[in-house]
Design a protein around this motif. Structure first.
Motif, mmCIF file in Angstrom:
data_model
loop_
_atom_site.group_PDB
_atom_site.id
_atom_site.type_symbol
_atom_site.label_atom_id
_atom_site.label_comp_id
_atom_site.label_asym_id
_atom_site.label_seq_id
_atom_site.Cartn_x
_atom_site.Cartn_y
_atom_site.Cartn_z
ATOM 1 N N LYS A 110 -5.930 0.953 9.307
ATOM 2 C CA LYS A 110 -6.206 1.133 7.872
ATOM 3 C C LYS A 110 -6.695 2.551 7.579
ATOM 4 O O LYS A 110 -6.476 3.087 6.495
ATOM 5 C CB LYS A 110 -7.281 0.134 7.431
ATOM 6 C CG LYS A 110 -6.882 -1.328 7.535
ATOM 7 C CD LYS A 110 -5.964 -1.741 6.422
ATOM 8 C CE LYS A 110 -5.708 -3.249 6.439
ATOM 9 N NZ LYS A 110 -4.710 -3.635 5.409
ATOM 10 N N LYS A 116 1.247 5.087 5.211
ATOM 11 C CA LYS A 116 1.038 3.649 5.344
ATOM 12 C C LYS A 116 1.243 3.266 6.806
ATOM 13 O O LYS A 116 2.188 3.727 7.445
ATOM 14 C CB LYS A 116 2.047 2.902 4.462
ATOM 15 C CG LYS A 116 1.839 1.401 4.400
ATOM 16 C CD LYS A 116 2.957 0.731 3.605
ATOM 17 C CE LYS A 116 2.939 1.183 2.147
ATOM 18 N NZ LYS A 116 3.953 0.412 1.360
ATOM 19 N N ASP A 172 0.890 -2.460 7.609
ATOM 20 C CA ASP A 172 0.904 -2.557 6.147
ATOM 21 C C ASP A 172 2.336 -2.527 5.622
ATOM 22 O O ASP A 172 2.692 -3.268 4.691
ATOM 23 C CB ASP A 172 0.093 -1.413 5.535
ATOM 24 C CG ASP A 172 -1.404 -1.596 5.753
ATOM 25 O OD1 ASP A 172 -1.828 -2.736 6.061
ATOM 26 O OD2 ASP A 172 -2.148 -0.603 5.639
ATOM 27 N N TRP A 173 3.147 -1.650 6.206
ATOM 28 C CA TRP A 173 4.546 -1.568 5.775
ATOM 29 C C TRP A 173 5.242 -2.896 6.019
ATOM 30 O O TRP A 173 5.982 -3.400 5.176
ATOM 31 C CB TRP A 173 5.234 -0.447 6.542
ATOM 32 C CG TRP A 173 6.720 -0.386 6.306
ATOM 33 C CD1 TRP A 173 7.359 0.242 5.275
ATOM 34 C CD2 TRP A 173 7.746 -0.996 7.111
ATOM 35 N NE1 TRP A 173 8.728 0.070 5.380
ATOM 36 C CE2 TRP A 173 8.990 -0.695 6.506
ATOM 37 C CE3 TRP A 173 7.741 -1.767 8.264
ATOM 38 C CZ2 TRP A 173 10.195 -1.148 7.022
ATOM 39 C CZ3 TRP A 173 8.944 -2.208 8.788
ATOM 40 C CH2 TRP A 173 10.154 -1.901 8.165
ATOM 41 N N ASP A 200 4.112 -5.496 3.511
ATOM 42 C CA ASP A 200 4.696 -5.263 2.191
ATOM 43 C C ASP A 200 6.171 -5.655 2.168
ATOM 44 O O ASP A 200 6.664 -6.202 1.174
ATOM 45 C CB ASP A 200 4.548 -3.776 1.797
ATOM 46 C CG ASP A 200 3.099 -3.383 1.550
ATOM 47 O OD1 ASP A 200 2.259 -4.308 1.411
ATOM 48 O OD2 ASP A 200 2.810 -2.179 1.525
#
Length: 490
Positions: free
Chosen positions: A440, A477, A481-482, A485
């Motif tokens: 993060k 990112k 996270d990618w 998403d």
């Protein structure tokens, strides 16, 4: 028969130490462009020859397996094999001396030479005598030692140190050799050229009188056969034959790991050694002698069996296979680190990949700067592939790096930067959610990158990484996270 007690492992002495950290020594040697050019040409020539003659044997891997098995079995029963060798060598008129370290070995040899009344000795190329610094010790006692191997002679006349196990003067080209001969040989043709044949002729003339006048010779040994008490020297120039047959007294200095159980064992090693060392199918000169032969050759025959840290290496369950080394130099000729830094960067008599493990094993990882030697490798594994007795050098390097980390941890009560980094790495990689949490924060790295989106300098010990390379700025990112998403968008 003397009682043999290998005893508590003690550290080796003599020319086994790196006196400055390897990276510092290597950085200095990298600036010697002539040395690097000489070294690259020589190592590539030798290894290309080796590949050709090795490729001719359909059972090469089986030979390597056999060599490894013989040496492993010998190391597992070393004390018994040494006692057997002593018994048979003594029965044939030889005299055995046991030396715990370099100081003891030097003292024994000096006393033996002085007993003959001689002030000069001729020598066959010997790594063991280089290791204990015998020439320098004899000089302090008023005894002059003359190296008779051509490359060793070049090093000696040039007041230099060997930089290769097989070809000690590998870092010199023939023009440099000519200059050494012109300036250091007592009698030499002032018009001497750098033609190899002319250089060899000059060396022959220089040494011939020494051979004929010498009363004492000092040799190493490639092999000692326990079941017959036989010693063997393998060389390419014939100088060894002269030293081993002409003088009245012959003194051999040999590491205790060179013993082999049976006469038949040399069949394996006489196929492995020439191909791995000089790229030849058969060695030009192989001399074997068993004690004393009446009215033939030396009548006063001695051997000094040298420990000097070998039982210490033997006690290391990972590193003991380093004692299997038959000094062929194949590992050095394929090593990308050695090719660029040369042998002097390693400090010890034993350079290259084998030296990076053997020297710390003989002395202890914590002694002087020997703890830096196991890092003198890219761990590419080329040395393991080339080794004729299958010493897993990369595995031992990693083991010794661990020993070095432990030794440094014991020295420092306060955790080092590396300790903290490893603790942090252990926490991060211990659980998926931990590394996810760290990811993060990765985009924050973009804040310290420049306009070119590269991080050029890191703090602390990480600065070593960015000293020679840049780090791309992290993406905006993280992958997790990618991925999350992407899944949501579908």
């Amino acid at each position: 028969m003397t009682q043999v007690f290998l005893g508590m492992p003690a550290g080796g002495q003599g020319n086994l130490f790196e006196t400055e950290p390897f990276p510092k020594a290597a950085h200095r040697e990298l600036g010697n462009t002539q040395m690097r050019k000489n070294l690259r040409h020589a190592t590539h020539t030798i290894r290309d020859k080796r590949l050709n003659v090795v490729g001719e044997l359909p059972d090469w891997e089986e030979l390597r397996d056999a060599g490894s098995a013989i040496k492993n079995l010998t190391m597992a029963n070393l004390e018994e094999r040494l006692e057997e060798f002593e018994k048979n060598f003594t029965a044939r008129g030889g005299i055995v001396h046991w030396a715990r370290d370099a100081a003891e070995a030097n003292k024994i040899v000096t006393e033996l030479v002085k007993a003959t009344g001689s002030k000069e000795v001729v020598k066959v190329k010997s790594m063991a005598t280089q290791e204990i610094g015998l020439n320098e010790h004899l000089e302090t006692e008023g005894i002059e030692a003359f190296e008779t191997d051509l490359a060793e002679l070049i090093v000696q006349l040039g007041h230099d140190k060997p930089s290769h196990i097989l070809v000690p003067a590998i870092h010199k080209n023939r023009t440099e050799v000519r200059d050494i001969f012109l300036s250091q040989m007592p009698v030499v043709d002032p018009n001497l050229t750098d033609e190899p044949a002319k250089l060899a002729e000059a060396a022959r003339k220089h040494l011939r009188k020494k051979f004929l006048a010498a009363k004492v010779a000092i040799s190493g040994a490639n092999f000692a056969l326990a079941d017959t008490g036989t010693l063997g020297v393998v060389e390419s120039e014939g100088n060894g034959r002269m030293c081993l047959t002409l003088p009245e007294t012959l003194i051999t200095v040999m590491g205790i790991e060179k013993v082999l159980p049976h006469w038949e064992d040399i069949e394996v090693f006489m196929q492995l050694l020439p191909r791995s060392s000089t790229g030849e199918r058969m060695n030009p000169y192989t001399s074997l002698w068993t004690g004393v032969s009446e009215d033939d050759g030396p009548q006063n025959v001695h051997i000094v069996l040298l420990d000097n840290g070998r039982t210490r290496a033997l006690a290391d369950r990972f590193g003991r296979t380093a004692l299997n080394c038959i000094r062929c130099s194949a590992c050095m000729n394929v090593c990308p680190v050695y090719e660029r830094t040369g042998g002097h960067a390693y400090g010890s008599t034993y350079p290259g990949p084998i030296g990076a493990i053997l020297s710390p094993l003989l002395t202890g990882i914590e002694v002087e700067e020997n703890g830096s030697l196991p890092y003198a490798s890219s761990l590419c594994g080329a040395c393991y592939d080339a080794c004729p007795v299958k010493i897993n050098i990369p595995e031992i390097l990693v083991h010794l790096r661990g020993d070095d980390v432990d030794a440094n941890r014991d020295k420092h009560k306060i955790p080092t930067q590396m300790d903290l980094l490893m603790k942090g790495g252990s926490w991060a990689l211990g659980k998926g959610k931990n590394i996810g949490l760290l990811e993060k924060a990765l985009p924050l790295g973009r804040l310290v990158s420049g306009k070119d989106k590269k991080i050029k300098k890191l703090p602390g010990i990480a600065a070593g990484w960015t000293a020679s390379r840049d780090i791309p700025a992290p993406p905006s990112k993280s992958f997790r996270d990618w991925w999350s998403d992407e899944k949501e968008s579908k």
